[in-house]
Design a protein around this motif. Structure first.
Motif, mmCIF file in Angstrom:
data_model
loop_
_atom_site.group_PDB
_atom_site.id
_atom_site.type_symbol
_atom_site.label_atom_id
_atom_site.label_comp_id
_atom_site.label_asym_id
_atom_site.label_seq_id
_atom_site.Cartn_x
_atom_site.Cartn_y
_atom_site.Cartn_z
ATOM 1 N N MET A 131 50.205 69.629 11.659
ATOM 2 C CA MET A 131 51.598 68.802 11.275
ATOM 3 C C MET A 131 51.491 68.041 10.046
ATOM 4 O O MET A 131 52.475 67.538 9.583
ATOM 5 C CB MET A 131 51.856 67.849 12.515
ATOM 6 C CG MET A 131 52.523 68.519 13.772
ATOM 7 S SD MET A 131 53.175 67.505 15.008
ATOM 8 C CE MET A 131 51.615 67.199 15.977
ATOM 9 N N ASP A 144 60.035 70.609 8.009
ATOM 10 C CA ASP A 144 60.056 69.792 8.989
ATOM 11 C C ASP A 144 58.591 69.880 9.761
ATOM 12 O O ASP A 144 58.031 70.828 9.580
ATOM 13 C CB ASP A 144 60.734 70.442 10.370
ATOM 14 C CG ASP A 144 60.645 69.567 11.583
ATOM 15 O OD1 ASP A 144 61.290 68.351 11.767
ATOM 16 O OD2 ASP A 144 60.013 70.041 12.688
ATOM 17 N N SER A 146 56.861 69.486 12.652
ATOM 18 C CA SER A 146 56.801 70.394 13.746
ATOM 19 C C SER A 146 56.930 71.809 13.446
ATOM 20 O O SER A 146 55.901 72.596 13.775
ATOM 21 C CB SER A 146 57.608 69.955 14.833
ATOM 22 O OG SER A 146 57.261 68.637 15.231
ATOM 23 N N LEU A 147 57.811 72.151 12.486
ATOM 24 C CA LEU A 147 58.033 73.586 12.141
ATOM 25 C C LEU A 147 56.672 74.126 11.266
ATOM 26 O O LEU A 147 55.998 75.187 11.305
ATOM 27 C CB LEU A 147 59.143 73.697 11.523
ATOM 28 C CG LEU A 147 59.580 75.242 11.014
ATOM 29 C CD1 LEU A 147 59.551 76.166 12.177
ATOM 30 C CD2 LEU A 147 61.161 75.116 10.124
ATOM 31 N N ALA A 150 53.654 74.511 13.261
ATOM 32 C CA ALA A 150 53.585 75.493 14.407
ATOM 33 C C ALA A 150 53.184 76.878 13.361
ATOM 34 O O ALA A 150 52.490 77.665 13.846
ATOM 35 C CB ALA A 150 55.069 75.683 14.805
ATOM 36 N N ALA A 366 52.806 75.353 19.921
ATOM 37 C CA ALA A 366 53.850 74.483 20.612
ATOM 38 C C ALA A 366 53.626 72.995 20.871
ATOM 39 O O ALA A 366 54.373 72.263 20.958
ATOM 40 C CB ALA A 366 53.975 75.190 22.342
ATOM 41 N N CYS A 368 52.926 71.342 18.402
ATOM 42 C CA CYS A 368 53.266 70.592 17.330
ATOM 43 C C CYS A 368 54.616 69.864 17.462
ATOM 44 O O CYS A 368 54.883 69.228 16.750
ATOM 45 C CB CYS A 368 53.289 71.640 16.287
ATOM 46 S SG CYS A 368 51.908 72.174 15.416
ATOM 47 N N TYR A 369 55.241 70.052 18.826
ATOM 48 C CA TYR A 369 56.347 69.409 18.936
ATOM 49 C C TYR A 369 56.182 68.288 20.099
ATOM 50 O O TYR A 369 56.999 67.571 20.704
ATOM 51 C CB TYR A 369 57.346 70.560 19.515
ATOM 52 C CG TYR A 369 57.760 71.575 18.552
ATOM 53 C CD1 TYR A 369 59.096 71.158 17.788
ATOM 54 C CD2 TYR A 369 56.942 72.700 18.335
ATOM 55 C CE1 TYR A 369 59.340 72.179 16.807
ATOM 56 C CE2 TYR A 369 57.612 73.284 17.380
ATOM 57 C CZ TYR A 369 58.618 73.230 16.726
ATOM 58 O OH TYR A 369 58.834 74.229 15.563
ATOM 59 N N ASP A 371 54.589 64.219 20.858
ATOM 60 C CA ASP A 371 54.568 62.942 20.196
ATOM 61 C C ASP A 371 53.186 62.620 19.710
ATOM 62 O O ASP A 371 52.043 63.103 20.251
ATOM 63 C CB ASP A 371 54.874 61.767 20.989
ATOM 64 C CG ASP A 371 54.504 60.368 20.515
ATOM 65 O OD1 ASP A 371 55.207 60.281 19.624
ATOM 66 O OD2 ASP A 371 53.725 59.904 20.974
#
Length: 476
Positions: A131, A144, A146-147, A150, A366, A368-369, A371
């Protein structure tokens, strides 16, 4: 008494216990790398530059000028941990890593709990690092976090399906770039020093209103869990022990060399940043890229940022390789229902456990989304608890037949593991209650699985094996 089995020792199993079959050639990983390749892979898993740029800024935020001291103390603790890993890794050279070592020395339940803790670590650490990619691609591309994380995880998963020797060269090239980035930071920080060596023990962190707050000893102890996490990748050498040539000799060499090199790569730039930050507020802010740009120019800042982004991709590749070996070994040792064991134990055309690789890479994307603070906290608790159980196993490593086995032996045994157990237990008591509760709850569920499924099937499930070809003389 442990139920760990070695393929060549089934004659010692009680008559009423079915003799396990020796792993077939298709279920045995190929020995294809030496100390250099193993060190490149292991050092890449420590991810010195990505750790420096992704994890260390958080320590600056809570510990300020005490960050370098905390990392140094954590590295000293890791020397004791490395001694334990080196001795146990040469006694039990298995892709199962910690759980195979602890199962052999301390029994199946202890090994199972270590497996769960190691699985938590190997599943969480890659997305935590991944991340950070978005921050260091910012000079050329806005993504982003998180994106971006991932995407890195999925790319690392594809690379993890390749032959291990090929990955050693890929990660070696990336490693050179991240070492260059760390070196640039160190040179610039020392060249623009605003304070001297005394600042390393001044124990100050930026407070509200631009003032300075003291850093207490308890804060340093609490930060040790993250400090242990910063250099914990040296344990990858143990996971790769089935694929290292001459593991009796090379496991210890790889573990100790990696810890020494990674400590220098991480600690020297941290000291330089502490010296070079313009004031305490800038140091506590932990924006290393901004400091580099201020010390040089935007072009140098962009170069360093892109090197770090590549380092993160490198870290993801190596961690996926390591994690897939853990799941592969657990399936071979029958930790799951038969259909799951069959899937996770499959090897692809390049000799890599391809189903296990997908099983760690896709969930990692997954995560990566989730907290980030929660991921950090659970990882710190899991690493500390895992090291504690490894130290317990090292304390038991010279009983019975293991007393005279060919293996690398740590100095100052049993003092080293006893002191390590005491220190790590205290570090655990200083962690946040929520992180302890979450990790403890996962361990409790794992214990329930052990009690209801694994233990009643002790003759056919969780039979930890060590490959037959590891019986070779200990090196000098």
């Amino acid at each position: 008494m442990t139920d760990t089995l070695r393929p060549a020792e089934t004659a010692a199993v009680p008559p009423d216990t079915p003799a396990p079959q020796a792993p077939s050639e298709s279920r045995t990983l190929k020995r294809s790398i030496g100390v250099v390749g193993g060190t490149l892979l292991t050092l890449s898993c420590v991810t010195p530059a990505s750790t420096l740029f992704v994890v260390v800024p958080g320590l600056f935020g809570s510990l300020g000028t005490a960050t370098a001291l905390t990392i140094a103390v954590g590295s000293l603790l890791c020397v004791a941990v490395a001694f334990c890993y080196s001795e146990l890794g040469t006694l039990v050279p298995s892709a199962g890593g910690e759980y195979a070592m602890v199962s052999t020395m301390a029994g199946r339940l202890a090994g199972w709990l270590v497996f769960v803790l190691s699985l938590l670590v190997v599943m969480i650490v890659p997305p935590v690092i991944a991340m950070g990619t978005a921050d260091y691609l910012e000079p050329v591309l806005h993504l982003d976090p998180s994106l971006a994380g991932a995407g890195v995880m999925l790319l690392a998963t594809l690379a993890g399906l390749l032959d291990l020797r090929a990955n050693a060269w890929i990660t070696g090239v990336f490693l050179v770039l991240e070492v260059i980035a760390a070196a640039v930071v160190a040179v610039l920080g020392f060249a623009h020093a605003e304070r001297g060596p005394g600042s390393l023990v001044s124990m100050e962190v930026g407070g509200t209103g631009g003032g300075a707050d003291p850093v207490t000893a308890l804060l340093v102890v609490s930060g040790l869990a993250i400090a242990l996490f910063i250099t914990q990748g040296f344990s990858t050498a143990v996971y790769l022990s089935e694929e290292l040539e001459n593991p009796r000799r090379n496991v210890a060499r790889t573990v100790l060399a990696t810890l020494a090199i990674s400590t220098v790569i991480i600690l020297v730039p941290v000291v330089a940043i502490t010296f070079g930050a313009s004031d305490l507020a800038e140091l506590t802010g932990g924006d290393i890229s901004a400091m580099v740009t201020a010390w040089s120019n935007s072009a140098v800042g962009t170069f360093v940022s892109l090197c770090v982004a590549l380092a993160i991709v490198n870290a993801g590749i190596v961690m996926v390789i390591q994690n897939s070996r853990v799941l592969f070994a657990s399936a071979r040792d029958k930790a799951w229902p038969a259909p799951v064991n069959g899937l996770l134990g499959r090897l692809g055309r390049f000799g890599s456990p391809w189903v296990a690789t997908l099983a760690v890479g896709v969930p990692g994307a997954a995560l990566c989304y989730v907290d980030l603070d929660t991921l950090y906290g659970v990882t710190g608790v899991s690493v500390t608890a895992m090291y504690l159980l490894v130290a317990v196993a090292a304390l038991l490593s010279r009983r019975g037949a293991h007393r005279h086995a060919h293996a690398w032996r740590m100095p100052l045994w049993p003092v080293v593991p006893v002191l390590l157990i005491a220190v790590l237990a205290y570090v655990l008591t200083q962690q946040e209650a929520s992180h302890l509760l979450l990790t403890g709850s996962i361990a409790a569920v794992a214990t329930l699985y052990w009690a209801l499924y694994l233990r009643p099937r002790r003759d056919t499930r969780w039979l930890v094996t060590v490959p037959q070809d590891v019986r070779e003389p200990a090196g000098p």
